[in-house]
Scaffold this active site. Structure first.
Site, PDB file in Angstrom:
ATOM      1  N   GLU A 143       0.826  -1.208   0.000  1.00 13.93           N
ATOM      2  CA  GLU A 143       0.000   0.000   0.000  1.00 13.93           C
ATOM      3  C   GLU A 143       0.860   1.259   0.000  1.00 13.93           C
ATOM      4  O   GLU A 143       1.945   1.296   0.600  1.00 13.93           O
ATOM      5  CB  GLU A 143      -0.903   0.001   1.239  1.00 13.93           C
ATOM      6  CG  GLU A 143      -1.888   1.158   1.281  1.00 13.93           C
ATOM      7  CD  GLU A 143      -2.768   1.131   2.519  1.00 13.93           C
ATOM      8  OE1 GLU A 143      -3.850   1.730   2.488  1.00 13.93           O
ATOM      9  OE2 GLU A 143      -2.358   0.519   3.525  1.00 13.93           O
ATOM     10  N   ASP A 178      -5.926   2.052  -1.898  1.00  8.05           N
ATOM     11  CA  ASP A 178      -6.709   2.867  -0.975  1.00  8.05           C
ATOM     12  C   ASP A 178      -7.044   4.171  -1.694  1.00  8.05           C
ATOM     13  O   ASP A 178      -6.167   5.003  -1.948  1.00  8.05           O
ATOM     14  CB  ASP A 178      -5.915   3.131   0.300  1.00  8.05           C
ATOM     15  CG  ASP A 178      -6.754   3.808   1.369  1.00  8.05           C
ATOM     16  OD1 ASP A 178      -7.424   4.809   1.053  1.00  8.05           O
ATOM     17  OD2 ASP A 178      -6.724   3.361   2.535  1.00  8.05           O
ATOM     18  N   GLU A 240     -12.415   1.784   5.425  1.00 10.31           N
ATOM     19  CA  GLU A 240     -11.396   2.238   6.365  1.00 10.31           C
ATOM     20  C   GLU A 240     -11.560   3.741   6.597  1.00 10.31           C
ATOM     21  O   GLU A 240     -10.781   4.556   6.128  1.00 10.31           O
ATOM     22  CB  GLU A 240      -9.991   1.923   5.852  1.00 10.31           C
ATOM     23  CG  GLU A 240      -8.931   2.098   6.933  1.00 10.31           C
ATOM     24  CD  GLU A 240      -7.523   1.845   6.441  1.00 10.31           C
ATOM     25  OE1 GLU A 240      -6.744   1.225   7.180  1.00 10.31           O
ATOM     26  OE2 GLU A 240      -7.197   2.264   5.311  1.00 10.31           O
TER      27      GLU A 240
END
Length: 259
Positions: A143, A178, A240
């Site tokens: 990530e 993300d 998230e």
């Protein structure tokens, strides 16, 4: 139709952690993710998942010593033994929890250090993780974190992560896309979703700029969810985000996607 996993480290914080599994189930989720499981025995967490008929879809390797500023060890020269210990521990948990993906945390590159040195250590540790995980059909996620959240993390751009995935050259290593971080650093999320299709194995969401529910801010998530359907993305989307107030009160956005 997108599949959403509740992030139990950020959502349902109105109740203690072990009660969040039931809270997520009651709210209509069939899957969960969280940051770290290591404060609890794997068997205890597995029992919570079984009791609520939930699937664990993602968690992270250990961050290291957060009080010392660590946020992962896998890229740190001289810490290879510690990093691989954490990778092995994550694998033990993943096997008990039936979790198909683990995000291996890279770490922070000190100011003035040679970034390429840290990248090379990371590449070798991820190859180790990938080879270990492949025996159990578990994927490795990598990530990028935007500098506002974690300054000097090894990766901030999705394109740097992509380059590293290609360099690692293992079939079970994927980007963890993300969209909160990606919007802040790279932007052009539609292009990222389309052009990188097949390279990412897990997606996470939150509003920008405040990291709340995805029904506010500058990202049109309704459009992006439709785009993910168009390209036949069948992975999980982790929620998230930090709820604006009460978690359940803010879940109106997800109702159209829950059967």
């Amino acid at each position: 139709m997108p599949k959403f996993a509740a992030n139990l480290s950020m959502m349902f914080t109105e109740v203690p952690f072990l009660e969040r599994f039931q809270a997520a189930k009651n709210a209509g989720f069939s899957a969960v993710e969280f940051l770290f499981p290591y404060d609890y025995p794997a068997e205890q967490l597995a029992e919570k998942l079984k009791d609520q008929s939930l699937q664990q879809v993602l968690f992270n390797t250990s961050p290291g010593d957060m009080h010392a500023g660590e946020w992962g060890l896998a890229a740190l020269p001289g810490r290879e033994k510690d990093a691989r210990r954490d990778i092995d521990l994550a694998l033990e948990y993943a096997r008990v929890l039936g979790c198909p993906s683990i995000h291996v945390m890279a770490g922070v590159v000190p100011v003035g250090a040679v970034w390429e040195d840290y990248q090379q250590v990371f590449v070798e540790n991820i190859r180790y993780a990938a080879d270990r995980f492949a025996q159990y059909d578990i994927n490795v996620m990598i990530e990028a974190l935007n500098p506002n959240i974690k300054p000097h993390y090894l990766f901030s751009s999705q394109y740097d992560v992509l380059d590293c995935v290609n360099l690692i050259d293992r079939p079970n290593v994927f980007m963890q896309l993300d969209l909160f971080h990606a919007q802040i650093v790279d932007g052009n999320l539609s292009h990222l979703i389309i052009s990188l299709a097949g390279c990412y194995g897990h997606i996470q969401i939150a509003s920008v700029p405040n990291r709340h529910e995805p029904d506010e801010g500058e990202i049109n998530y309704t459009y992006l969810f439709g785009l993910l359907d168009e390209i036949n993305y069948n992975g999980w989307i982790g929620c998230e985000y930090h709820p604006r107030t009460d978690t359940v009160a803010g879940l109106g956005w997800i109702k159209p996607y829950q059967s």
